[in-house]
Motif scaffolding. Structure first.
Motif, PDB file in Angstrom:
ATOM      1  N   HIS A 105       0.853  -1.242  -0.034  1.00  0.00           N
ATOM      2  CA  HIS A 105      -0.024  -0.064   0.023  1.00  0.00           C
ATOM      3  C   HIS A 105       0.827   1.291  -0.114  1.00  0.00           C
ATOM      4  CE1 HIS A 105      -3.913  -1.929   1.787  1.00  0.00           C
ATOM      5  NE2 HIS A 105      -3.288  -2.689   0.767  1.00  0.00           N
ATOM      6  N   LEU A 106       1.878   1.155  -0.901  1.00  0.00           N
ATOM      7  CA  LEU A 106       2.761   2.348  -1.025  1.00  0.00           C
ATOM      8  C   LEU A 106       2.786   2.816  -2.537  1.00  0.00           C
ATOM      9  CD1 LEU A 106       6.045   0.649   0.784  1.00  0.00           C
ATOM     10  CD2 LEU A 106       4.484   2.666   1.742  1.00  0.00           C
ATOM     11  N   ASP A 107       3.198   4.085  -2.690  1.00  0.00           N
ATOM     12  CA  ASP A 107       3.172   4.705  -3.754  1.00  0.00           C
ATOM     13  C   ASP A 107       4.528   4.700  -4.728  1.00  0.00           C
ATOM     14  OD1 ASP A 107       0.510   5.616  -3.899  1.00  0.00           O
ATOM     15  OD2 ASP A 107       0.830   7.250  -2.682  1.00  0.00           O
ATOM     16  N   LEU A 108       5.624   4.196  -3.703  1.00  0.00           N
ATOM     17  CA  LEU A 108       7.018   3.933  -4.290  1.00  0.00           C
ATOM     18  C   LEU A 108       7.372   2.527  -3.921  1.00  0.00           C
ATOM     19  CD1 LEU A 108       8.373   7.435  -3.211  1.00  0.00           C
ATOM     20  CD2 LEU A 108       7.812   7.116  -5.479  1.00  0.00           C
ATOM     21  N   PRO A 109       8.470   2.219  -4.555  1.00  0.00           N
ATOM     22  CA  PRO A 109       8.950   1.029  -4.253  1.00  0.00           C
ATOM     23  C   PRO A 109       9.373   0.907  -3.008  1.00  0.00           C
ATOM     24  CG  PRO A 109       9.811   1.646  -6.215  1.00  0.00           C
ATOM     25  CD  PRO A 109       8.959   2.757  -5.839  1.00  0.00           C
ATOM     26  N   CYS A 110       9.324  -0.233  -2.330  1.00  0.00           N
ATOM     27  CA  CYS A 110       9.587  -0.496  -0.614  1.00  0.00           C
ATOM     28  C   CYS A 110      10.808  -0.020  -0.186  1.00  0.00           C
ATOM     29  CB  CYS A 110       9.020  -1.893  -0.117  1.00  0.00           C
ATOM     30  SG  CYS A 110      10.323  -3.205  -0.916  1.00  0.00           S
ATOM     31  N   TYR A 111      11.753  -0.415  -1.127  1.00  0.00           N
ATOM     32  CA  TYR A 111      13.259   0.198  -1.002  1.00  0.00           C
ATOM     33  C   TYR A 111      13.472   1.701  -0.905  1.00  0.00           C
ATOM     34  CZ  TYR A 111      13.988   0.417  -6.049  1.00  0.00           C
ATOM     35  OH  TYR A 111      13.759   0.858  -7.007  1.00  0.00           O
ATOM     36  N   LEU A 112      12.730   2.148  -1.629  1.00  0.00           N
ATOM     37  CA  LEU A 112      12.756   3.788  -1.210  1.00  0.00           C
ATOM     38  C   LEU A 112      12.128   4.062   0.032  1.00  0.00           C
ATOM     39  CD1 LEU A 112      12.093   4.908  -5.033  1.00  0.00           C
ATOM     40  CD2 LEU A 112      14.277   4.696  -4.012  1.00  0.00           C
ATOM     41  N   ASP A 113      11.364   3.335   0.589  1.00  0.00           N
ATOM     42  CA  ASP A 113      10.790   3.801   2.024  1.00  0.00           C
ATOM     43  C   ASP A 113      11.614   3.121   3.086  1.00  0.00           C
ATOM     44  OD1 ASP A 113       8.626   5.091   2.819  1.00  0.00           O
ATOM     45  OD2 ASP A 113       7.753   3.155   3.675  1.00  0.00           O
ATOM     46  N   GLY A 114      12.686   2.686   2.823  1.00  0.00           N
ATOM     47  CA  GLY A 114      13.559   2.192   3.749  1.00  0.00           C
ATOM     48  C   GLY A 114      13.446   0.578   4.173  1.00  0.00           C
ATOM     49  N   GLU A 115      12.657  -0.153   3.336  1.00  0.00           N
ATOM     50  CA  GLU A 115      12.566  -1.615   3.672  1.00  0.00           C
ATOM     51  C   GLU A 115      13.732  -2.139   2.776  1.00  0.00           C
ATOM     52  OE1 GLU A 115       9.184  -3.686   4.173  1.00  0.00           O
ATOM     53  OE2 GLU A 115       7.779  -2.060   4.023  1.00  0.00           O
ATOM     54  N   ASP A 116      14.073  -3.288   3.284  1.00  0.00           N
ATOM     55  CA  ASP A 116      14.994  -4.194   2.603  1.00  0.00           C
ATOM     56  C   ASP A 116      14.448  -5.225   1.540  1.00  0.00           C
ATOM     57  OD1 ASP A 116      16.873  -5.937   2.044  1.00  0.00           O
ATOM     58  OD2 ASP A 116      17.170  -6.738   3.756  1.00  0.00           O
ATOM     59  N   CYS A 117      14.406  -4.678   0.536  1.00  0.00           N
ATOM     60  CA  CYS A 117      13.724  -5.664  -0.659  1.00  0.00           C
ATOM     61  C   CYS A 117      14.397  -6.651  -1.285  1.00  0.00           C
ATOM     62  CB  CYS A 117      13.341  -4.500  -2.102  1.00  0.00           C
ATOM     63  SG  CYS A 117      12.550  -5.443  -3.304  1.00  0.00           S
ATOM     64  N   PRO A 118      14.188  -8.136  -1.085  1.00  0.00           N
ATOM     65  CA  PRO A 118      14.847  -8.913  -1.202  1.00  0.00           C
ATOM     66  C   PRO A 118      15.149  -9.232  -2.731  1.00  0.00           C
ATOM     67  CG  PRO A 118      12.610  -9.856  -0.618  1.00  0.00           C
ATOM     68  CD  PRO A 118      12.743  -8.542  -0.279  1.00  0.00           C
ATOM     69  N   VAL A 119      14.099  -8.821  -3.756  1.00  0.00           N
ATOM     70  CA  VAL A 119      14.141  -9.114  -5.069  1.00  0.00           C
ATOM     71  C   VAL A 119      15.313  -7.956  -5.453  1.00  0.00           C
ATOM     72  CG1 VAL A 119      13.001  -8.593  -7.249  1.00  0.00           C
ATOM     73  CG2 VAL A 119      11.917  -9.803  -5.399  1.00  0.00           C
ATOM     74  N   LYS A 120      15.278  -6.821  -5.104  1.00  0.00           N
ATOM     75  CA  LYS A 120      16.318  -5.948  -5.667  1.00  0.00           C
ATOM     76  C   LYS A 120      17.786  -6.367  -5.095  1.00  0.00           C
ATOM     77  CE  LYS A 120      17.537  -0.880  -5.579  1.00  0.00           C
ATOM     78  NZ  LYS A 120      18.979  -1.114  -5.509  1.00  0.00           N
ATOM     79  N   HIS A 121      17.784  -6.863  -3.872  1.00  0.00           N
ATOM     80  CA  HIS A 121      19.032  -7.289  -3.468  1.00  0.00           C
ATOM     81  C   HIS A 121      19.476  -8.405  -4.449  1.00  0.00           C
ATOM     82  CE1 HIS A 121      22.033  -8.619  -0.444  1.00  0.00           C
ATOM     83  NE2 HIS A 121      21.774  -9.854  -0.895  1.00  0.00           N
ATOM     84  N   VAL A 122      18.884  -9.419  -4.854  1.00  0.00           N
ATOM     85  CA  VAL A 122      19.336 -10.422  -5.818  1.00  0.00           C
ATOM     86  C   VAL A 122      19.594  -9.897  -7.219  1.00  0.00           C
ATOM     87  CG1 VAL A 122      18.540 -12.700  -6.965  1.00  0.00           C
ATOM     88  CG2 VAL A 122      17.766 -12.139  -4.852  1.00  0.00           C
ATOM     89  N   PHE A 123      18.921  -8.862  -7.580  1.00  0.00           N
ATOM     90  CA  PHE A 123      19.213  -8.496  -8.893  1.00  0.00           C
ATOM     91  C   PHE A 123      20.761  -7.660  -8.749  1.00  0.00           C
ATOM     92  CE2 PHE A 123      14.864  -8.362 -10.480  1.00  0.00           C
ATOM     93  CZ  PHE A 123      15.119  -8.933 -11.886  1.00  0.00           C
ATOM     94  N   ASP A 124      20.851  -6.845  -7.422  1.00  0.00           N
ATOM     95  CA  ASP A 124      22.219  -6.087  -7.507  1.00  0.00           C
ATOM     96  C   ASP A 124      23.258  -6.820  -7.230  1.00  0.00           C
ATOM     97  OD1 ASP A 124      20.569  -3.683  -7.747  1.00  0.00           O
ATOM     98  OD2 ASP A 124      20.137  -3.297  -5.581  1.00  0.00           O
ATOM     99  N   THR A 125      23.177  -8.149  -6.276  1.00  0.00           N
ATOM    100  CA  THR A 125      24.100  -8.990  -5.877  1.00  0.00           C
ATOM    101  C   THR A 125      24.303 -10.124  -6.526  1.00  0.00           C
ATOM    102  OG1 THR A 125      22.966  -9.727  -3.763  1.00  0.00           O
ATOM    103  CG2 THR A 125      24.114  -7.535  -3.603  1.00  0.00           C
ATOM    104  N   GLY A 126      23.104 -11.018  -7.047  1.00  0.00           N
ATOM    105  CA  GLY A 126      23.069 -12.297  -7.277  1.00  0.00           C
ATOM    106  C   GLY A 126      22.887 -13.110  -6.321  1.00  0.00           C
ATOM    107  N   GLU A 127      22.883 -12.816  -5.021  1.00  0.00           N
ATOM    108  CA  GLU A 127      22.721 -13.663  -3.829  1.00  0.00           C
ATOM    109  C   GLU A 127      21.468 -13.668  -3.346  1.00  0.00           C
ATOM    110  OE1 GLU A 127      25.552 -15.183  -2.778  1.00  0.00           O
ATOM    111  OE2 GLU A 127      26.725 -14.442  -3.990  1.00  0.00           O
ATOM    112  N   PRO A 128      20.965 -14.890  -2.975  1.00  0.00           N
ATOM    113  CA  PRO A 128      19.678 -14.870  -2.254  1.00  0.00           C
ATOM    114  C   PRO A 128      19.435 -14.121  -1.039  1.00  0.00           C
ATOM    115  CG  PRO A 128      20.997 -16.780  -1.910  1.00  0.00           C
ATOM    116  CD  PRO A 128      21.604 -16.143  -2.712  1.00  0.00           C
ATOM    117  N   ARG A 129      18.106 -13.764  -0.871  1.00  0.00           N
ATOM    118  CA  ARG A 129      17.813 -12.926   0.255  1.00  0.00           C
ATOM    119  C   ARG A 129      16.642 -13.403   0.832  1.00  0.00           C
ATOM    120  NH1 ARG A 129      21.247  -9.171   3.260  1.00  0.00           N
ATOM    121  NH2 ARG A 129      19.915  -7.502   3.901  1.00  0.00           N
ATOM    122  N   THR A 130      16.565 -13.251   2.283  1.00  0.00           N
ATOM    123  CA  THR A 130      15.256 -13.606   3.067  1.00  0.00           C
ATOM    124  C   THR A 130      14.958 -12.439   3.999  1.00  0.00           C
ATOM    125  OG1 THR A 130      15.532 -15.891   2.935  1.00  0.00           O
ATOM    126  CG2 THR A 130      14.102 -15.365   4.722  1.00  0.00           C
TER     127      THR A 130
END
Length: 530
Positions: free
Chosen positions: A15-40
């Motif tokens: 229920h946000l108007d911006l991606p969650c990582y821009l709101d301070g949350e740790d986005c696991p999908v972005k993390h995988v794209f950025d590093t190639g490593e899995p994230r939980t």
């Protein structure tokens, strides 16, 4: 499903108007794209009704190109809301009393250990209060356990309302409660008074009738107190002492407060008696102001500081150190401070007709509690108007810690009073942790060098350098500098050589009554006594 297909996840689930990582949350999908490593990660999502749910998100790379760059990511989302609720329930059962929701013995012991550690580091006293209801068994037997439980729940609420936010109220079982008080004074005598005041407040509050199941119920409590500071005793011994004190309270007739240490109990009783006397001192006009002259290098009086004195009807003259801390702790400091300001302004008005006194400035100490009152500025304005005193002859002394506790509020009040012509002096300067940048914005006219530095001249290796630094700082900022506690010619000579402009202390005069101060003024110049 059609409503959410093609919609970004942050709109659907967050229920946000911006991606969650821009709101301070740790986005696991972005993390995988950025590093190639899995994230939980654990996220807060919302269902279609807007209800909050907790989910575990696990993302990992599904496809990479020849360069090893992630092309596709898969995310698995598991609803863990029920699991979180079960864990919260387990935690609550483990650390909180099921009837009152107060911390239980296990959580109390953990917080007590933290209080030990903090006290050892800071030197502040703490206290444990053991509390037991009087004749609770009779209530259970006559009105039933359901009514007894209602009383315990109501009692828990009153106990929590009687203590500060950082303190702990714990139910040990049955009708036994423990209160943990942290961060009392560093001075044992003051800590005794503080703990005693809390205990008496609890005893009084619990003595008010309870409304239980449509009937009024009266109950009293016996309270035992034991102080601690750091690891000066074990938990077991501390509890044993507080429990012993509680039974001493019961043995004296119940509905009472007792310290484990007889000397502390005597100190509490003496403090309570002195507080009663101090309340009467205000109405019976036992308080008076004495005036300690402030002089320039020639001995000419340029001002004075108004100092509170109390002549007890039985004990005689009382040292301010004996009753000012008590006044602050009991709240009596507010009416006393009001009286001091009224008396000082009345004296200023009287001196306006005395040629030798018409140009002097009178300094009045302002307590932290008084200054923090929302209507402090209005209070001063009304006293000035009622007395007819010239506000330009009044100087308010504020401590470093008082001003810096809320610097924005301090500046606003100082500017409003300064517009009337009232001056401000920084009392006890050099004992705090202020910075040059902070003082650049303060509407001060004077710095007062703390007497501890003056007293240790020639003793402490750094005191001379500290004094020289304060004087230099005052000169840079355009502040007038005065030293208090000047008692010897050697101290005076050093201060004069260092550029200090005004002096206060027994070298010139002790604090004196208004008539004696007028005699000093008439003499013109004070002779140095050292």
């Amino acid at each position: 499903m059609g409503e959410i297909i093609g919609q970004p996840c942050y709109k659907v689930s967050h229920h946000l108007d911006l991606p969650c990582y821009l709101d301070g949350e740790d986005c696991p999908v972005k993390h995988v794209f950025d590093t190639g490593e899995p994230r939980t990660t654990i996220h807060t999502h919302y269902d279609v009704t807007g209800q909050r749910i907790y989910v575990k998100n696990k993302a990992f790379a599904l496809q990479k190109n020849d360069l090893g760059e992630v092309q596709t990511v898969i995310e698995i989302v598991v609803d863990i809301t029920a699991k979180n609720h079960r864990e919260a329930e387990i935690h609550h059962l483990a650390f909180y009393d099921p009837l009152t929701s107060l911390p239980n013995r296990r959580l109390l012991l953990d917080r007590l250990e933290q209080a030990f550690i903090t006290g050892a580091r800071t030197g502040y006293y703490g206290a444990v209060l053991f509390l037991d209801l009087d004749h609770f068994k009779t209530l259970n037997d006559t009105r039933g356990h359901d009514v007894g439980d209602l009383l315990l729940v109501e009692m828990a609420g009153r106990l929590q309302a009687a203590v500060r936010e950082g303190d702990t109220v714990s139910r040990q079982g049955g009708d036994e409660f423990v209160v943990l008080l942290k961060n009392l004074s560093k001075a044992e005598r003051v800590a005794i008074t503080q703990a005693g005041h809390v205990a008496e407040k609890i005893r009084t509050d619990l003595g008010q009738p309870f409304r239980l199941a449509g009937h009024e119920q009266q109950i009293t409590a016996s309270i035992g107190i034991c102080l601690f500071c750091g690891h000066d005793t074990t938990v077991e011994e501390l509890f044993k002492r507080a429990d012993t004190a509680m039974y001493q309270a019961k043995n004296t007739g119940r509905n009472a407060v007792r310290f484990f240490d007889p000397a502390m109990q005597a100190a509490l009783e003496a403090s309570s008696a002195l507080e009663t006397d101090l309340r009467q001192a205000i109405s019976k006009r036992q308080l008076q102001l004495h005036y300690q002259p402030q002089a320039d290098s020639t001995g000419k009086i340029i001002g004075a500081e108004a100092l509170l004195r109390w002549t007890h009807p039985e004990r005689g003259p009382m040292s301010p150190a004996a009753f000012i801390p008590l006044a602050e702790e009991s709240g009596l400091i507010l009416p006393i401070s009001h009286w001091v300001l009224e008396e000082a302004c009345a004296q200023l008005k009287a001196w306006a007709d005395l040629p030798a006194a018409s140009a002097i400035r009178l300094a009045v100490n302002v307590s932290a509690r008084q200054f923090r009152q929302a209507d402090f500025v209005k209070e001063v304005q009304q006293i000035i108007a009622a007395s007819g005193a010239d506000p330009t002859r009044l100087k308010l002394e504020l401590t470093e810690s008082l001003v810096l506790a809320d610097i924005a509020d301090s500046i606003a009040k100082m500017q409003e009073l300064g517009a009337m012509g009232i001056g401000f002096s920084m009392d006890d300067f050099g004992t705090g942790y202020s910075s040059l940048s902070q003082f650049q914005h303060l509407p001060l006219e004077q710095l007062k060098i703390d007497l501890s530095f003056v007293h240790d001249l020639g003793i402490g290796p750094q005191d001379a350098e500290i004094i020289e630094t304060i004087i230099a700082m005052g000169r840079i900022l355009g502040f007038h500098v005065i030293a208090e506690g000047v008692e010897t010619r050697a101290q005076m000579d050093f201060l004069l050589h260092s550029g200090c402009e005004a002096y206060q202390g027994y070298l010139f005069s002790q604090p004196v009554t208004a008539p004696d101060f007028e005699l000093l003024l008439a003499a013109g110049v004070m002779e140095r006594k050292g």
